[in-house]
Enzyme design. Structure first.
Site, mmCIF file in Angstrom:
data_model
loop_
_atom_site.group_PDB
_atom_site.id
_atom_site.type_symbol
_atom_site.label_atom_id
_atom_site.label_comp_id
_atom_site.label_asym_id
_atom_site.label_seq_id
_atom_site.Cartn_x
_atom_site.Cartn_y
_atom_site.Cartn_z
ATOM 1 N N SER A 1 2.613 -4.362 2.629
ATOM 2 C CA SER A 1 1.318 -4.353 3.301
ATOM 3 C C SER A 1 1.510 -4.036 4.790
ATOM 4 O O SER A 1 2.509 -3.421 5.180
ATOM 5 C CB SER A 1 0.675 -5.729 3.078
ATOM 6 O OG SER A 1 -0.586 -5.809 3.641
ATOM 7 N N LYS B 1 -4.904 -0.947 3.561
ATOM 8 C CA LYS B 1 -4.025 -2.113 3.411
ATOM 9 C C LYS B 1 -4.828 -3.394 3.165
ATOM 10 O O LYS B 1 -4.343 -4.305 2.490
ATOM 11 C CB LYS B 1 -3.118 -2.261 4.636
ATOM 12 C CG LYS B 1 -2.098 -1.127 4.802
ATOM 13 C CD LYS B 1 -1.035 -1.126 3.710
ATOM 14 C CE LYS B 1 0.068 -0.112 4.029
ATOM 15 N NZ LYS B 1 1.139 -0.091 3.033
#
Ligand code: HXC
Length: 272
Positions: free
Chosen positions: A149, A167
């Site tokens: 991430s 993300k």
């Protein structure tokens, strides 16, 4: 501590690991760490040349059985075929790391719909494609998913509207899969790397701000290393974290504590 609750040199021996975007940067370091700890590793990436050189490196790090597949995570059929070929040779995946990502710096007003879509396609849809394609394998092994991430998922960074949106989606997908797939014994977690030295991501994001100015924004006063992220990936996918699912591990030297204000201001100065 028993061998199942501490990191041992061969703790992933007999395990099958698949890493998307594994030909460079953080993802390659993660793949290498798994290989060094005994896993049979397979990676996929878009560029055949980078893939070849990564496989040579991974084969040296491990037992020589690293596999590479040319596959763009945006193409669900290609990712599924790569996962199936890897399983055919290494056995069903015990660990799938969804690391493939694309990014560039652009003001929101200059971002085209196709630019936005491209990053969402790679980062978010590509992550889903790999997780979805790996489901049956992970169910068979009661395995582990790890998403790579970024801090942009939580705090807006200037020139990062597309990557931040993608993300943020990755983070929510991670928690959703953890919730739904826990019943199959599948764990799903994410890792947030801060600025990591020598990576394409940092090269792109630091082009305007400058690496030194950016490192100064990190409470630990430096960029991280790819190995520091790989260590955390090993822990999250190991029996040490057997009761951990739906969580985000932030390995950013404390950058998240300071927000994005100084980064945004430095960027505005550099781009004005
Ligand atoms: C503005 C841009 C642009 C730029 C591309 N686009 N680069 N817009 N500024 N610098 C736009 C194009 O104009 C086009 O829109 C659309 O994006 C698609 O571009 P293509 O070049 O056709 O896409 P493609 O060949 O698929 O390449 C994907 C890419 C590329 C993401 C654009 O940069 C790439 O392949 N990157 C992979 C490597 C990478 O990014 N590594 C860093 C990952 S770091 P139009 O409208 O003109 O058609 C990372 C970690 C940071 O992700 C975490 C942040 C959250």
């Amino acid at each position: 501590m028993t061998s199942s609750t501490c990191l041992t040199p061969q703790m992933f021996a007999g395990k099958s690991v698949f890493v998307t975007g594994g030909s460079s940067g953080i993802n390659l370091a993660i793949a290498r760490s798994f290989a060094e700890h005994g896993a049979a590793v397979a990676i996929c990436a878009r560029d055949a040349d980078k893939l070849r050189s990564a496989i040579a490196e991974l084969s040296q790090a491990g037992d020589g059985q690293a596999l590479g597949f040319v596959a763009d995570v945006r193409n669900d059929g290609a990712v599924r075929a790569a996962l199936e070929s890897a399983a055919h040779q290494h056995g069903p995946a015990d660990v799938v790391v969804c690391g493939a990502a694309g990014n560039f710096m652009v003001r929101a007003e200059d971002l085209t719909p196709n630019g936005f879509r491209t990053v969402v396609d790679i980062d978010l849809i590509g992550t889903f494609n790999a997780a979805n394609g790996a489901f049956e394998q992970l169910r068979a092994t009661r395995g582990s998913l790890l998403f790579v991430s970024a801090g942009q998922a939580f705090v807006p960074f200037s020139h990062q509207a597309h990557a931040g949106a993608a993300k943020a989606g990755v983070e929510n997908l991670m928690r959703n899969l953890a919730l739904e797939w826990g019943r199959y014994g599948i764990r799903c977690n994410s890792i947030v790397p801060g600025p990591i030295a020598g990576t394409e991501g940092v090269r792109r994001l630091a082009a305007d701000v400058g690496e030194e100015a950016w490192a100064d924004m990190v409470p630990l006063g430096r960029f991280g290393t790819t190995d520091e992220i790989a260590s955390m990936a090993l822990v999250l996918c190991s029996p040490l974290a057997s009761f951990v699912t739906g969580t985000t591990l932030v390995a950013d030297g404390g950058l998240a504590l300071t927000g994005s204000g100084r980064f945004n201001q430095a960027l505005e100065r550099a781009c004005s």
